[in-house]
Write a protein that holds these residues in place. Sequence first.
Motif, PDB file in Angstrom:
ATOM      1  N   LYS A  68       6.554  14.597   6.304  1.00 27.21           N
ATOM      2  CA  LYS A  68       6.489  15.038   7.691  1.00 27.21           C
ATOM      3  C   LYS A  68       6.106  13.872   8.602  1.00 27.21           C
ATOM      4  O   LYS A  68       5.125  13.165   8.361  1.00 27.21           O
ATOM      5  CB  LYS A  68       5.460  16.163   7.834  1.00 27.21           C
ATOM      6  N   GLY A  69       6.897  13.651   9.645  1.00 28.62           N
ATOM      7  CA  GLY A  69       6.603  12.625  10.625  1.00 28.62           C
ATOM      8  C   GLY A  69       7.099  11.240  10.292  1.00 28.62           C
ATOM      9  O   GLY A  69       6.923  10.305  11.083  1.00 28.62           O
ATOM     10  N   ILE A  70       7.733  11.039   9.128  1.00 32.28           N
ATOM     11  CA  ILE A  70       8.248   9.722   8.756  1.00 32.28           C
ATOM     12  C   ILE A  70       9.631   9.537   9.377  1.00 32.28           C
ATOM     13  O   ILE A  70      10.485  10.424   9.306  1.00 32.28           O
ATOM     14  CB  ILE A  70       8.309   9.559   7.225  1.00 32.28           C
ATOM     15  N   ASP A  71       9.845   8.384   9.974  1.00 29.95           N
ATOM     16  CA  ASP A  71      11.101   8.115  10.680  1.00 29.95           C
ATOM     17  C   ASP A  71      12.278   7.962   9.725  1.00 29.95           C
ATOM     18  O   ASP A  71      12.123   7.568   8.561  1.00 29.95           O
ATOM     19  CB  ASP A  71      10.978   6.827  11.502  1.00 29.95           C
ATOM     20  N   ASN A  72      13.467   8.273  10.245  1.00 34.41           N
ATOM     21  CA  ASN A  72      14.749   8.057   9.561  1.00 34.41           C
ATOM     22  C   ASN A  72      14.902   8.874   8.283  1.00 34.41           C
ATOM     23  O   ASN A  72      15.617   8.472   7.356  1.00 34.41           O
ATOM     24  CB  ASN A  72      14.943   6.561   9.262  1.00 34.41           C
ATOM     25  N   ILE A  73      14.236  10.014   8.233  1.00 40.56           N
ATOM     26  CA  ILE A  73      14.295  10.882   7.062  1.00 40.56           C
ATOM     27  C   ILE A  73      14.989  12.197   7.431  1.00 40.56           C
ATOM     28  O   ILE A  73      14.690  12.804   8.465  1.00 40.56           O
ATOM     29  CB  ILE A  73      12.888  11.190   6.520  1.00 40.56           C
ATOM     30  N   ALA A 105      10.699   4.450   2.884  1.00 37.32           N
ATOM     31  CA  ALA A 105      10.732   4.929   4.266  1.00 37.32           C
ATOM     32  C   ALA A 105       9.502   4.502   5.043  1.00 37.32           C
ATOM     33  O   ALA A 105       9.597   4.123   6.221  1.00 37.32           O
ATOM     34  CB  ALA A 105      10.870   6.452   4.280  1.00 37.32           C
ATOM     35  N   GLN A 106       8.348   4.526   4.419  1.00 37.61           N
ATOM     36  CA  GLN A 106       7.108   4.167   5.112  1.00 37.61           C
ATOM     37  C   GLN A 106       7.104   2.712   5.543  1.00 37.61           C
ATOM     38  O   GLN A 106       6.565   2.367   6.595  1.00 37.61           O
ATOM     39  CB  GLN A 106       5.901   4.453   4.212  1.00 37.61           C
ATOM     40  N   ARG A 107       7.673   1.826   4.748  1.00 39.25           N
ATOM     41  CA  ARG A 107       7.683   0.418   5.138  1.00 39.25           C
ATOM     42  C   ARG A 107       8.903   0.065   5.983  1.00 39.25           C
ATOM     43  O   ARG A 107       9.042  -1.061   6.448  1.00 39.25           O
ATOM     44  CB  ARG A 107       7.601  -0.494   3.913  1.00 39.25           C
ATOM     45  N   GLY A 108       9.818   1.046   6.170  1.00 45.25           N
ATOM     46  CA  GLY A 108      10.959   0.817   7.040  1.00 45.25           C
ATOM     47  C   GLY A 108      11.977  -0.139   6.476  1.00 45.25           C
ATOM     48  O   GLY A 108      12.552  -0.949   7.209  1.00 45.25           O
ATOM     49  N   GLY A 122       8.621   9.676  -4.807  1.00 46.81           N
ATOM     50  CA  GLY A 122       7.652   8.616  -4.542  1.00 46.81           C
ATOM     51  C   GLY A 122       8.303   7.339  -4.064  1.00 46.81           C
ATOM     52  O   GLY A 122       7.785   6.635  -3.188  1.00 46.81           O
ATOM     53  N   THR A 123       9.478   7.024  -4.618  1.00 50.37           N
ATOM     54  CA  THR A 123      10.210   5.824  -4.213  1.00 50.37           C
ATOM     55  C   THR A 123      10.715   5.944  -2.779  1.00 50.37           C
ATOM     56  O   THR A 123      10.577   5.014  -1.975  1.00 50.37           O
ATOM     57  CB  THR A 123      11.396   5.581  -5.162  1.00 50.37           C
ATOM     58  N   LEU A 124      11.301   7.090  -2.456  1.00 51.30           N
ATOM     59  CA  LEU A 124      11.786   7.301  -1.082  1.00 51.30           C
ATOM     60  C   LEU A 124      10.637   7.225  -0.086  1.00 51.30           C
ATOM     61  O   LEU A 124      10.795   6.680   1.016  1.00 51.30           O
ATOM     62  CB  LEU A 124      12.484   8.650  -0.982  1.00 51.30           C
ATOM     63  N   ARG A 135       0.828  -1.205   0.000  1.00 55.33           N
ATOM     64  CA  ARG A 135       0.000   0.000   0.000  1.00 55.33           C
ATOM     65  C   ARG A 135       0.863   1.256   0.000  1.00 55.33           C
ATOM     66  O   ARG A 135       0.507   2.267  -0.598  1.00 55.33           O
ATOM     67  CB  ARG A 135      -0.958   0.009   1.182  1.00 55.33           C
ATOM     68  N   PHE A 136       2.023   1.196   0.672  1.00 54.64           N
ATOM     69  CA  PHE A 136       2.915   2.347   0.666  1.00 54.64           C
ATOM     70  C   PHE A 136       3.513   2.565  -0.722  1.00 54.64           C
ATOM     71  O   PHE A 136       3.714   3.702  -1.163  1.00 54.64           O
ATOM     72  CB  PHE A 136       4.034   2.155   1.684  1.00 54.64           C
ATOM     73  N   LEU A 137       3.786   1.467  -1.414  1.00 55.56           N
ATOM     74  CA  LEU A 137       4.298   1.578  -2.774  1.00 55.56           C
ATOM     75  C   LEU A 137       3.250   2.210  -3.687  1.00 55.56           C
ATOM     76  O   LEU A 137       3.566   3.080  -4.515  1.00 55.56           O
ATOM     77  CB  LEU A 137       4.705   0.192  -3.280  1.00 55.56           C
TER      78      LEU A 137
END
Length: 520
Positions: free
Chosen positions: A230-235, A324-327, A318-320, A196-198
């Motif tokens: 905004k709010g996504i980890d490790n970014i 990032a969303q799926r970690g 979009g790729t990043l 879904r993140f993809l």
Amino acid sequence: MKNIQALAGLLAKFFAISLLFVSSVSFANIDVRFVDSMDDSKNTLVLVVNEPGALTGYSKTLNESTEQNFSALLSLNNFTGKFGEVQTLQLIGGFEHVVVVGTQNDLPLTAPELQNLGGKIAATLSSKNKDIEAIILTDNLNAELDDAAAQIAFGYHLRHYSFDKYKASKADGKSSLTFVVNNVSLNQNAYENDLRFLAEGVHFTRDLASEPGMSLYPQAFVERVKEKFKGIDNINIDVLDVRDMEKNNMGALLGVGKGSIHDPRLLVIEYTGAKKGEAPIALAGKGITFDTGGISLKGNDNMWQMKSDMSGAAAVAGTLYAIAQRGEKVNVVGLMPLAENMPAEDAIRPGDVLNTMQGTTIEIMSTDAEGRLILSDAVYYAQQKYKPKMLLNIATLTGSAARALSDEYAALITRDFAFSQQIMQIGEKSGELVWPLPLHPNHFEQIKSDIADIKNSGAGNPGASIGAAVIATFVDEDLPWVHLDIAGVDWLSADIDVAPKGSQGWGVRFMDELVRQNKP
């Protein structure tokens, strides 16, 4: 004269499902559920069928419960079951609609084929202002993938897209999908925590590429991306402005942006999902937010489409986002050189010479060969600052690539054919196909300039290879390097299974697969 900145259903009743386990996730007007059993609720039913004459699973049960009327109707409508064939039946077996999708295939279906099936289902069911509620049965699938249902749901989401921001009537139809599967937990995890993140990353790319140039200039692109992350980890997001570029001697990127009232930017997104210090994969995307051609002005025909000349940068963003969303356990850096290519009293001219960060000078033969210019500074900066283990650049670079490969393949150029073959396999697995074009030593000879080190165009017929040779000049020969020219595939003039016409967000699935295959 400089351009002045502008401002920018029929509701089906909810169906009952008897189950031992259920999961769901809602986003973008889609609710997806995976369950392990069902009852005979009177709603839309989607069945996949391999052999209409030898029905199995629930298709056989439905046929028996209707005293063979189901198979008779399929025969009456000449339904053969070939892959992708769709037949809709009304009021049969207690269901309001039964959608039958053919999956006949000699070999087990691949992930891209399953995604295409999902897109076909979306195209059949979806309506802009109508809510969809459907039960989807996949017990007849000839697929070895355990997450086959999740792949179909992914394809459905890819196709479930509409860019209606500037329309008075907005699409507000919702899709509620219930997949009946044996391995509920596996499909749930594959979809909810990954695919879904993809899909969302692809949709974000389409959103950016569909925006008019008046509202998506370089700084506006930066702000849109910052808001999305905004709010996504490790970014970590860094933005180089004109002063930063001047300090780094990025004369090529600065030169392209000189004719516009909108200053250029270099947007950098660092994602650290692996150990700090682990060499990242670098992705660099061309971000010309509008391309008039500059002083070498384009003709008016289809110039409107040059709002999407930043599709490469949009795909990197979009790729990043998806990674990032799926970690994902990997380090990736995305570089998006952003500029608007406009004619003005201080725009660069054909015959001018630009200095680059590398120190190589470039004679400008055409200001309409600008993508390779902004990428030259970006890829060199990526190597100097981030020391990547692999570098990929993606761009709507040349009409030559589109003429050679049409809309079936993106052009792939690397330094050696064996590596190209490996990259081709990534295209096949991701569903975004690439085909190699050559990079011959003569192409580097052809870009030699009489008054500078190299020239940016005007070197003969192999336009796609010449464009790649310019960029390759700024890439270390020992670094694994992939050049993608997506000029023929980024914009669709007609619908395909997984995308409506317009921007298809090409490159997100490809780069995502590249990252998966090259993580530590």
